[in-house]
Design an enzyme around this catalytic site. Structure first.
Site, PDB file in Angstrom:
ATOM      1  CB  SER A 168      -0.966  -0.044   1.182  1.00  0.00           C
ATOM      2  OG  SER A 168      -1.977   0.932   1.057  1.00  0.00           O
ATOM      3  CG  ASP A 185      -7.067  -3.147  -2.876  1.00  0.00           C
ATOM      4  OD1 ASP A 185      -7.517  -2.455  -1.934  1.00  0.00           O
ATOM      5  OD2 ASP A 185      -5.855  -3.198  -3.148  1.00  0.00           O
ATOM      6  CG  HIS A 188      -5.320  -2.851   0.671  1.00  0.00           C
ATOM      7  ND1 HIS A 188      -4.814  -2.364  -0.526  1.00  0.00           N
ATOM      8  CD2 HIS A 188      -4.681  -2.159   1.656  1.00  0.00           C
ATOM      9  CE1 HIS A 188      -3.932  -1.417  -0.279  1.00  0.00           C
ATOM     10  NE2 HIS A 188      -3.816  -1.285   1.035  1.00  0.00           N
TER      11      HIS A 188
END
Length: 263
Positions: free
Chosen positions: A100, A200, A229
């Site tokens: 991320s 996600d 995610h």
């Protein structure tokens, strides 16, 4: 690869194991509002294979969300650069793996004058997928936090120990940095492996399209069909771990089966 998902005694604490005979090291970077817990099981598994690993706790994380609001992108990037520099002094190869926001930090390191050997990105974030993003520079003065973005994991028994609120000032800083980073992607010359989850709830498809169009060399893309995610703790985590291990051992950079020194 066998991965043990039991947390360390302090789940949000940094994790660092240096194997004296390893020529390769892996720097793991967690996401915004998250913690080293997102990478800890994979890092521990690689350490058990004789690979040097480091999972730093980025500034403002691991305590309370208000502390994150007092930090900004430059603080997180400086911490990542410092750890990359430290690992590079004692290892000939350093792979940076980022989840991320950690993926965005990894790309920033790749665009720097002293880049790592290779990047492994898991659902990297190059955009804040919200219609309120243009308003963040003003909104941060009136709204301290919004609902949490952490914990997007399909597996029911795993936790990344993220904050229960998302600090707006920190997100505003991240959004501003993302704009510059997208323009700097042409500078990333090291190889990039990109893992993308099939579902996600945090990062949208625009990031993938941007990386495909702006990186000078096309990334190797791997689909994670059973994960959301935080894929590093999800159903495809073993695939991520095996790919990273292959990258550091194929070059003779680690001694399989040799545990690293405990620091």
């Amino acid at each position: 690869m066998e991965i043990d998902y039991s947390p360390q005694s302090v789940p949000t604490a940094p994790y660092r194991q240096i194997a004296p005979d390893s020529e390769s090291a892996v720097l793991f970077l967690h996401g915004i509002t998250g913690s080293p817990a997102a990478w800890f099981p994979i890092a521990r598994a690689l350490s058990d294979h004789g690979v040097s690993v480091s999972v730093p706790l980025l500034p403002g994380h691991g305590t309370r969300w208000q502390d994150l609001n007092a930090t900004k992108w430059s603080d997180w990037l400086d911490a990542a650069k410092a750890e990359l520099s430290a690992l590079s002094q004692t290892h000939s190869r350093v792979v940076v793996a980022g989840l991320s926001m950690g993926g965005a930090l990894a790309l920033a390191l790749g665009a720097d004058d002293s880049p790592p050997t290779e990047l492994v990105l898991i659902n990297p974030a190059l955009y804040i997928d919200s219609p309120l993003t243009p308003l963040l520079p003003v909104l941060k003065h009136f709204v301290a936090s919004v609902p949490a973005i952490g914990g997007d994991i399909a597996h029911p028994d795993r936790c990344e120990y993220a904050y229960d609120r998302t600090p707006v000032a920190a997100i505003a800083s991240f959004a501003s940095a993302q704009s510059k980073l997208r323009n700097d992607l042409w500078r990333v010359e090291c190889p990039v492996t990109l893992f993308i989850s099939g579902s996600d709830g945090v990062v949208g498809p625009l990031t993938l399209r941007t990386l495909r169009s702006r990186l000078p060399t096309a990334p190797a893309i791997r689909a994670l069909r059973r994960s959301r995610h935080v894929a590093t703790l999800d159903n495809d985590a073993d695939t991520i771990a095996e790919v990273i291990l292959e990258k550091v051992t194929s070059a003779g950079g680690a001694t399989a089966g040799t545990p690293g020194d405990r620091e």
